[in-house]
Design a protein around this motif. Structure first.
Motif, short mmCIF file in Angstrom:
data_model
loop_
_atom_site.label_atom_id
_atom_site.label_comp_id
_atom_site.label_asym_id
_atom_site.label_seq_id
_atom_site.Cartn_x
_atom_site.Cartn_y
_atom_site.Cartn_z
N VAL A 101 110.71 23.15 42.64
CA VAL A 101 111.67 22.68 41.64
C VAL A 101 112.10 23.85 40.75
CG1 VAL A 101 111.97 21.20 39.62
CG2 VAL A 101 110.82 20.31 41.66
N ARG A 102 111.16 24.69 40.38
CA ARG A 102 111.52 25.83 39.53
C ARG A 102 112.46 26.78 40.26
NH1 ARG A 102 106.03 25.40 38.16
NH2 ARG A 102 105.42 27.18 39.43
N LYS A 103 112.24 26.97 41.55
CA LYS A 103 113.12 27.85 42.33
C LYS A 103 114.54 27.28 42.40
CE LYS A 103 113.55 30.15 46.80
NZ LYS A 103 112.95 30.36 48.15
N ALA A 104 114.62 25.97 42.64
CA ALA A 104 115.93 25.33 42.71
C ALA A 104 116.67 25.43 41.36
CB ALA A 104 115.79 23.87 43.13
N TYR A 144 120.97 28.04 38.07
CA TYR A 144 121.39 28.84 36.92
C TYR A 144 122.09 30.12 37.38
CZ TYR A 144 121.28 31.36 32.51
OH TYR A 144 121.65 32.07 31.39
N GLU A 145 121.56 30.76 38.40
CA GLU A 145 122.17 32.00 38.89
C GLU A 145 123.59 31.75 39.41
OE1 GLU A 145 119.56 33.61 41.82
OE2 GLU A 145 117.88 33.84 40.41
N ARG A 146 123.78 30.59 40.05
CA ARG A 146 125.09 30.29 40.64
C ARG A 146 126.13 29.91 39.59
NH1 ARG A 146 122.12 27.31 44.62
NH2 ARG A 146 122.59 25.43 43.40
N GLY A 190 126.39 29.84 29.06
CA GLY A 190 125.03 29.38 29.32
C GLY A 190 123.97 30.41 28.98
N GLU A 191 124.18 31.20 27.91
CA GLU A 191 123.24 32.26 27.55
C GLU A 191 122.81 32.16 26.10
OE1 GLU A 191 124.78 36.10 28.53
OE2 GLU A 191 124.87 35.69 30.68
N THR A 195 124.33 26.67 34.82
CA THR A 195 124.13 25.28 34.44
C THR A 195 122.69 24.88 34.74
OG1 THR A 195 124.85 24.49 36.62
CG2 THR A 195 126.54 24.68 34.90
N GLY A 196 122.36 23.63 34.44
CA GLY A 196 121.02 23.11 34.71
C GLY A 196 120.07 23.35 33.55
N PRO A 197 118.80 22.98 33.74
CA PRO A 197 117.81 23.07 32.65
C PRO A 197 117.67 24.45 32.03
CG PRO A 197 116.93 21.77 34.47
CD PRO A 197 118.22 22.35 34.95
N LEU A 198 117.83 25.51 32.83
CA LEU A 198 117.67 26.86 32.28
C LEU A 198 118.82 27.27 31.37
CD1 LEU A 198 116.19 28.93 35.25
CD2 LEU A 198 114.99 27.93 33.30
#
Length: 611
Positions: free
Chosen positions: A344-347, A352-354, A211-212, A357-360
């Motif tokens: 929403v941005r924080k979530a 992503y940190e966990r 994811g990078e 995955t996700g939008p980031l």
């Protein structure tokens, strides 16, 4: 001032690469393997930024493009065609260059573009190498697509950028494909191939396994540095190429090295060959400071003229785009909430940190289409445009421009080639900030789908030159929309977007009487005149500058020949976006990598053939 340091013979190099951007990193990687006995020096003005979460996270690319830590922050002169707006042009200020800060989308040129350039703009010696057939392997070698097996006998040992498709095809992505199928244009083949009209889901330069972002610095230069024959110096400003006072036997300039500044001190370093990879703004200005370029530019800066080469810094091109947006029905997921909501941005960041995955974990745009105007125009409309283009090309008095314009003319006449590359964003997009009242909120309520038309092959040409005042930055002017055909064609593509919005696939996802963007024209387009009025206020760059050291015949305004060697020199080449003579139909990074692969082929053949 005299140089502080004169190198001993041990400090000489076989090859100096100026810049550590996309092309340079690839060239260093390949040559470090193919020519292990050659000493290669890479000089970079920025820094080698490793393991930086902002660079690694695909969804944060927009934040890099305004941060002076990562971005050189070039700005144009006021652009008359855009209501005198100054246009920001982000360029990467780190190893990997702009591939380390861009928005990831991987879009390829088409066969026809390569064949026409080879046939119309190059000498006989370059036509085979630079034809589509001669370039096929170059477009294949630089990347590894996530869906491919990593075991490949041909290229398994090569360093490569990792690319991947979106992890999921959501409602908007599926409807994008469906909308073009409704028009009789099934999904086109992505990659380097012959032109066909229709929608494509492209890859992004993202390593989906982690994811990078995958960029030239990590994919190419870092492995090369471990091989022992490549040296990287950062924080370096290259002042000029140094040439022998005596010309070669055939009357050419022979480069003996580079003068550069580091921490305020000047240094000299020697090399057998110099390759400029300093980018579309850097490479021409280094040539000019070295005495190669337009006579009046060099004279104004009090630089002795070593070789008059009028094409240096000229022929600057870029993809200008313009967008329309339509409000989506309730329940159709977009990314607008993330624009407006810190929660929403924080979530999203936590996800992503966990798990990466996700939008980031993805790029911004995967849904593209190659759109000839014939796709949604009436035959009479297209015929009218073709006649206008023919009159303009025949009436062009400059033979250099006429040669390029005839290449573009062939594209416009073809019903399978894109006059615009169109793409979809799953969010609202604003480029009209200068045309709305001060303190207008940056985002509007509601969720939107945005369709962007990117003019594939503009007729307008600009320039990038050194200033007569050495303390000033390069003077950059694109002259956006200065050619009437650019206004005509891009406006027609806005009308095409409006017609696309009327198709059943879009009607199914947008609200009846939906709110529209841009904010300065929140209505459906009802005429070509409407579209032309939107362009100055809502058009924007796609950040694809190229052309300032074009690979063309010298009599056509070229700066480098088919060997990428600067005219008038024996051992100076250029390889970066500046050598693209006519901008390709989509994002230019794929062409930059492929041209770098070809440069490696050329250099290795010359080394093998030398005594």
């Amino acid at each position: 001032m005299p140089p502080k340091h004169t190198p001993t013979s041990a400090e000489g190099y076989d090859l100096i690469l100026v810049g550590a951007g996309s092309a340079s990193c690839l060239i260093a990687s390949r040559l470090s393997q193919k020519l292990p006995d050659h000493r290669i020096l890479v000089l970079e003005a920025g820094e080698h930024i490793r393991n930086d979460p902002k660079v690694q996270t695909p969804g944060l690319s927009a934040t890099l493009q305004s941060d002076p830590t990562y971005d050189w922050q070039y700005v144009t002169a006021p652009e008359p065609g855009l209501n005198n707006r100054r246009v920001k042009h982000p360029r990467g200020k780190l190893v990997g260059g702009t591939s380390a800060i861009n928005s990831h989308s991987v879009v390829f040129p088409n066969y026809e573009w390569h064949d026409r350039i080879a046939r119309e703009l190059l000498s006989d010696l370059g036509r085979t190498d630079w034809s589509a057939q001669g370039m096929k392997d170059c477009y294949r070698r630089w990347q590894h697509e996530g869906s491919e097996s990593r075991v490949n006998n041909d290229v398994g040992s090569l360093d490569r950028v990792q690319t991947s498709y979106p992890r999921t095809m959501d409602v908007l992505r599926l409807q994008w494909i469906k909308a073009f199928e409704e028009l009789g244009h099934a999904t086109s083949t992505t990659g380097f191939t012959e032109s066909s009209a229709g929608a494509v889901t492209v890859t992004n330069a993202v390593d989906s396994s982690i994811g990078e972002r995958s960029h030239a610095g990590t994919a190419f230069l870092e492995p090369a540095l471990k091989r022992g024959n490549v040296t990287l110096k950062t924080g370096i400003k290259v002042e000029q190429i140094l040439f022998d006072e005596v010309l070669t036997a055939d009357g050419r300039l022979n480069a003996r090295g580079i003068r550069y500044t580091s921490q305020g001190d000047q240094h000299l370093i020697t090399a057998r060959e110099v390759i400029l990879c300093a980018g579309v703004f850097g490479s021409p200005t280094i040539l000019e400071r070295s005495g190669i370029g337009l006579r009046h530019i060099l004279s104004a800066a009090n630089i002795p003229i070593l070789y008059e080469l009028p094409g240096v810094g000229e022929n600057l091109q870029d993809h200008l785009n313009c967008s329309l947006a339509c409000e989506t029905r309730d329940g159709v997921p977009t990314r607008d909430e993330a624009l407006r909501s810190p929660e929403v941005r924080k979530a999203t960041s936590l996800e992503y940190e966990r798990s990466r995955t996700g939008p980031l974990s993805e790029g911004a745009a995967y849904s593209f289409a190659f759109t000839p105007l014939q796709m949604l125009e009436k035959p009479s409309e297209t015929e009218e445009l073709i006649e206008k283009v023919e009159r303009w090309v025949e009436g062009e008095s400059d033979p250099k421009l006429r040669a390029q314009y005839s290449v573009i003319q062939s594209t416009i006449e073809s019903p399978s080639e894109a006059t615009a590359t169109t793409f979809m964003l799953r969010t609202q997009r604003h480029r009209d900030a200068d045309s709305v009242p001060p303190n207008t909120p940056p985002f509007v309520d509601g969720n939107y789908v945005t369709v962007v038309a990117m003019l594939a092959h503009p007729f307008s040409r600009g320039s990038c030159h050194i200033s007569s005042d050495p303390s000033h930055e390069a003077e950059i002017s694109f002259n956006y929309l200065s050619h009437p055909l650019d206004v005509e064609i891009l406006a027609r593509h806005l009308v095409l977007i409006e017609r696309l919005f009327q198709q059943p696939a879009f009607s199914a996802i947008t609200k009846p009487k939906a709110r529209r963007l841009p904010r300065s024209f929140p209505y459906p387009i009802s005429s070509l005149e409407d579209a032309k009025n939107i362009l100055p206020i809502n058009a924007a760059t796609n950040y694809h500058p190229c052309g300032t050291c074009s690979m063309m015949r010298e009599d056509l305004g070229g700066v480098v020949d088919e060997r990428l060697r600067v005219y008038g020199t024996k051992n100076v080449r250029v390889c970066d976006a500046s050598v693209l003579p006519i901008i390709p139909r989509g994002n230019i990074l794929t062409a930059v990598y492929a041209f770098a692969e070809k440069a490696v082929e050329i250099i290795c053949k010359e080394v093998e053939g030398s005594p």
